[in-house]
Design an enzyme around this catalytic site. Structure first.
Site: not given
Ligand code: NOJ
Length: 754
Positions: A228
């Site tokens: 993530d």
């Molecule tokens: C953080 C989020 O938790 C995730 O779901 C997302 O895909 C990424 N940021 C990218 O925006």
């Protein structure tokens, strides 16, 4: 490793290989220009695209259609719908040049307070897994990959980058992993996104058991794992554990750490090569597919699809007759959401929507006799006296009052959790006042998660639209006026109050750890075990028509370990309108095995039926459907004996109960020594005869005068060593080795994991 990929890796420098294991910027993987490896674009998010081609994240996202958010999509209980939605988003992704869509998001809704519940599907892993698999199939049918997220146990936003989700392996395996397991096994997502949090102390992104042993070895995942955004703590440890791609770019710092570790001999270069191969495999697969003709972006067409889907996601929670509204009735719409619906949540999934349909606009476009009073604003909790009184007055004069209530955007978002489960007070007050003067009061809810509804018994009808996407207003209009039949079902229990939720005392933890003390008793598993009253149960949802079941049957009354049994039932639409029924199949363990929830959803199917029409629905049951995860065996296990197969309209409306026997010679390992509880030996049919003969003598000695029943109960908790001394004193104690030998002889070789 395919020959072309092996060749590419052989001709890459160590720096190029290390570099490929992190992003080029916020949204692109790195290109290796001299070898013809292209950069691949990834984009959020689960229910529509947030594509920022600049890569820096500063530009406005491309216009895209915002489909129903996960909370709503899951309420469809419809795999075909999820597939259709995935296909439409996949086509938009192809048209926009996106290689991987960052979704679906399948984390379990442990608490109604989790700020991101609006993106997630369900409190139940079976429902979440089947829907995720269908969505992935849809997206990937368009030549675009998916990234199922957030792996794993990311069930709150508070301290999400630090906090450790602490739970038993059984809880992890039965509740928090199966949605990923089903999706990986059935739909083969191109990538998996690991979560921010720790699990039992170890960061998900550095957890080898999770990323390699379970994901790859047990489930057969063959894509790559990405972090993530900003989730990486120790990059080299993460690479070793099984995280191939760090996202987004980390300024080259971690790439240098990888190269240095290889040079220092602390990271085997073969591990790096494997990671690079996995990334290249997907990037080149995408590049091949992307070389073909791409579909044209059809935003108008997708908007229509979004409207059709939103109508099938709505849940009619209560209907005492005000719905559907008849043509010609004088109607007043109250609440800011009638004009500006809340249709999506905040954070990374936020879509730059193509257009937004409000219910008021939709009603007016259809020429309906609808008056509008704002009553309260959609974006904050504010009571304005004049508006309040105007709304009550208008409601009194109308035939039907429809209040568009919901959570303002700031109440639920990625990045923080809700503090309570209530609607804004200004809304609760107005609903109560309107209900007092108008018996045909309808409440339409725009919320990403359950809210307390203290006025539920005072209003006629409640229609939950969840966050239904940009076309939600059109769908609401069709449902209110009966042009569409509500056919959604709740993918989560709506408790009466927050305090009833099983995680209440342990959410969101102390900032560093959160104890999942409720274990597998999440959602309805808990409310059912406690026999608690809830506002609306899991799986609940009404329709304007009615359905009955008949001729439910199993093809055999016994299931064996490697066999299967088919369950079938005929469903009939008994009303005068076309509608859709969701047949829900739950399994209940009646073998006496301790610690099993009263019932668990194992299958579901949605069927469309014209008035008077009927159809047969069937499901196939296997041993896994009866099983729990046995930590001692390290495997799924079902005890032999009786199970019930339940077919229902919801988790608390179950008209059919069928008896099924499970036959297996597999047993949990039974360790026999002086400390073994007599209860365990009595339960096992192999050792039971020996134990019964000892039990007959138990009501003597110190226990003289006890009734047989009392002695039997007391006997159950006693270890063997104490049981024999209490029966016969020293003499019997001396006989213990002989008794142990007799018991051991009764056990054939224990069959555990195969
Ligand atoms: C953080 C989020 O938790 C995730 O779901 C997302 O895909 C990424 N940021 C990218 O925006």
């Amino acid at each position: 490793m395919p020959a072309n990929i092996a060749e590419l890796i052989a001709s890459m420098t160590l720096e190029e290989k290390a570099g490929l294991c992190s992003g080029a910027d916020l949204w692109y993987t790195k290109a290796v220009g001299r070898l013809g490896v292209p950069a691949m674009l990834v984009s959020d998010g689960p229910h529509g695209l947030r594509t920022q081609k600049g890569g820096s994240g500063t530009e406005r996202a491309a216009t895209a259609v915002c489909f129903p958010a996960g909370c709503a999509a899951a309420a469809s209980f419809d795999t075909a719908l999820l597939r259709r939605m995935g296909t439409a988003i996949g086509a938009e992704a192809r048209a926009l040049g996106v290689g991987v869509l960052l979704g679906p998001a399948v984390n379990i809704k442990r608490s109604p307070l989790c700020g991101r519940n609006f993106e997630y599907y369900s409190e139940d892993p079976c429902l979440a897994g089947e829907l995720a698999a269908a969505f992935i199939r849809g997206v990937q049918s368009q030549g675009v990959g998916t990234s199922i997220k957030h792996f794993a146990a990311n069930n709150q936003e508070a301290r999400r980058m630090i906090c450790s989700s602490n739970m038993s392996e059984r809880t992890l395996r039965e509740i928090y992993l199966p949605a990923f397991e089903t999706a990986v096994k059935k739909a083969r997502p191109w990538t998996v996104m690991h979560s921010y949090n720790r699990i039992n102390g170890a960061y998900a992104g550095e957890n080898r058991q999770l990323l390699t042993d379970i994901l790859r070895k047990e489930w057969g995942f063959d894509g790559f794992v990405m972090s993530d955004w900003g989730a990486v703590s120790d990059r080299v440890a993460g690479l070793k554990a099984g995280c191939e791609l760090e996202m987004p770019a980390s300024g080259g710092v971690n790439d240098r750490k990888i190269a240095a570790a290889v040079r220092a001999g602390t990271l085997d270069e073969a591990v790096l090569d494997k990671a690079v191969a996995r990334i290249l495999n997907i990037v080149l697969r995408w590049a091949d597919l992307a070389a073909g003709p791409a579909p044209e972006l059809d935003l108008a067409g997708d908007h229509d699809t979004a409207a059709a889907l939103a109508a099938e996601c709505a849940v009619l929670l209560q209907n005492r007759g005000a719905l559907p509204i008849a043509q010609g009735q004088r109607v007043v719409y109250i609440g800011g959401f009638a004009q500006t619906p809340r249709y999506q949540g905040g954070g990374s999934s936020h879509v730059n929507a193509w257009r937004v349909d409000g219910a008021l606009e939709a009603a007016r476009a259809r020429g309906r006799a609808v008056e509008y009073v704002e009553g309260f604003p959609a974006d904050r909790d504010q009571r304005e006296e004049a508006e309040f009184l105007k709304a009550v007055e208008a409601a009194e004069e109308a035939d039907v009052a429809v209040i568009f209530a919901g959570l303002p955007e700031s109440f639920e978002s990625e990045g923080y959790d809700r503090k309570h489960m209530r609607l804004p007070e200004s809304q609760n007050n107005l609903i109560a006042r309107v209900a007092a003067v108008q018996k045909n009061t309808v409440v339409v809810l725009h919320t990403g998660s359950p809210v307390e509804c203290p006025w539920a018994d005072d209003v006629s009808s409640i229609l939950c639209m969840y966050l239904g996407g940009e076309a939600v207003g059109r769908a609401t209009d069709a449902l209110l006026y009966g042009e569409a039949d509500p056919c959604g079902r709740l993918p989560e229990t709506w408790p009466l109050r927050l305090e009833d939720n099983p995680s209440y005392l342990n959410f969101p933890g102390n900032g560093r750890t959160v104890e999942y003390a409720e274990g597998v008793y999440v959602g309805y598993r808990w409310y059912d075990a406690r026999r608690m009253e809830v506002r609306w149960p899991f799986g609940h949802g009404l329709s304007y028509t009615g359905f009955v079941y008949r001729d439910a049957a199993l093809c055999a009354d016994t299931l064996t370990r490697d066999g299967s049994v088919t369950v079938s039932v005929t469903v009939r639409n008994t009303g005068a309108r076309a509608g859709k029924e969701v047949v829900q199949l739950y399994v209940a363990d009646e073998t006496g095995t301790a610690g099993r929830p009263p019932k668990e959803l194992r299958h579901f199917a949605k069927v469309a039926l014209a008035p008077g029409e009927e159809t047969q629905v069937s499901f196939t049951l296997t041993a896994r459907d009866l099983s729990y995860y046995d930590e001692e065996l390290g495997d799924w296990y079902a005890a032999p004996g009786r199970y019930a197969v339940l077919l229902g309209h919801s988790s608390r409306n179950i008209p059919v109960r069928l008896a099924l026997r499970f036959a297996t010679d597999r047993r949990r390992p039974l360790r026999i020594d002086a400390d073994t509880a007599t209860d365990d030996l009595l339960r096992d049919e192999r050792t039971a005869p020996v134990m019964r003969s000892i039990l007959q003598r138990f009501g003597s000695g110190e226990n003289a005068g006890m009734t047989g029943e009392a002695a039997a109960q007391m006997f159950e908790s006693v270890p063997l060593r104490a049981a024999v001394t209490q029966i016969g004193g020293d003499q019997a104690a001396a006989a213990l080795p002989g008794i142990l030998a007799a018991l051991r002889a009764a056990l054939p070789e224990v069959k555990s994991k195969e």
